[in-house]
Design an enzyme around this catalytic site. Sequence first.
Site, PDB file in Angstrom:
ATOM      1  N   ASP A  99      37.013  29.314  30.641  1.00  0.00           N
ATOM      2  CA  ASP A  99      37.688  28.148  31.221  1.00  0.00           C
ATOM      3  C   ASP A  99      39.186  28.384  31.349  1.00  0.00           C
ATOM      4  OD1 ASP A  99      38.313  25.662  32.176  1.00  0.00           O
ATOM      5  OD2 ASP A  99      37.901  24.594  30.302  1.00  0.00           O
ATOM      6  N   ASP A 279      41.003  26.626  39.010  1.00  0.00           N
ATOM      7  CA  ASP A 279      40.263  26.251  37.816  1.00  0.00           C
ATOM      8  C   ASP A 279      38.843  26.800  37.836  1.00  0.00           C
ATOM      9  OD1 ASP A 279      39.564  24.900  35.431  1.00  0.00           O
ATOM     10  OD2 ASP A 279      38.790  23.202  36.572  1.00  0.00           O
TER      11      ASP A 279
END
Length: 407
Positions: A99, A279
């Site tokens: 992440d 992201d």
Amino acid sequence: MFPAASLLTTLLLALSIAASPVEIRNSPVTLPIARRLNTSGGTINLLQHDQSRAAALKSVGGDTLNRRTGSIAVTNDAVSYIAAVGVGSPATTYNLIVDTGSSNTWVGASTPYVKTSTSVNTGQPVAVSYGSGSFSGTEYTDTVTLGSGLTITQQSIGVASTSTGFTGVDGIIGIGPLDLTEGTLTNEPTTTIPTVTDKLYSEGIISEIVVGISFEPTTSQTNTNGELTFGGTDATKYTGAITYTPLTTTYPASYYWGINESITYGSTTILAETAGIVDTGTTLILLASNAYANYQSATGATLDRTTGLLRITSTQYSALQNLNFNVGSTTYALTPNGQIWPRSLNTYIGGSTSYIYLVVNNLGSPSGQGLDFINGYTFLERFYSVFDTTNSRVGFATTAYTTATTN
């Protein structure tokens, strides 16, 4: 959901780790990364997951308390890239989501944390809310093993006592900016926690705080098709040169891997230059609501009520134009095939096998909010990306898959 054992058998690709910031061609240390669709809860709701996450990302801003508490509805993790990471000595292997939109590393969502001689309980409660999930527990320091033989000593990790939205995975390896850890230690809200990348640098294993990421399009439910490179880039994973752009100073995108860009559909501008983020934890490409409306109008797409995604006909697909991401003086063209969800995976998102769904969707707020787009991994599967903390910049390059037609 896939059991951990089956996940591990599919994890065969490389994470290159080296002590030099220059390009790494033959790293002796590897870490597996695999893309996985989480079907444990039935049909995947991509849009709900991504919009919940986006709302959480936008709400963080300067309020560090929001990083450990949140009222946004939780949705189970939908689509993610998984790394097998060892913790402890002897190490227990945990399957962790990679992440870039968060920075804490934690375990215990599924596989329980196993204490060993290297485990040290700091006594600090720790908690993070992601919008698409959350965890709370206790901070430990422990030995973390990446691949075969590379160890980081005394790495801060969270050990979850409770977690939501992470069925079938064990936690997260966070490679976002350091400041995102501020406020996650409940009793020390102004303290930051060194990330895995920070520790690699401070222990002299890498000489710059740089992470290169390679994803590739896939048409299967689980596929080992990603690679991380700590401390440099892997020249075998991209074509041409990497072009860099400075991190944005616009709030709140500046809290993440934020950049400035404009977006055109063909030659028509649908989003003027503004700030947003890159992201890996977001699946779709999310645009400010006005840009999304412009894109829907330009493509002629209709909203599919079942999936929440835009849907086009075969004729409209044949007429689809490039979606151009203009970053600085460089344009990254997302081809028509790059704008659609893999048709072989339509049923996993509740769609019809005969439909064509677009991966561009609504961020949920108009432009001018300081975070007006999210380039999720459907963008990153077509371009190599570099997250460079040392030089405060993000880089992109084309790959062999930029113009792939596999979807």
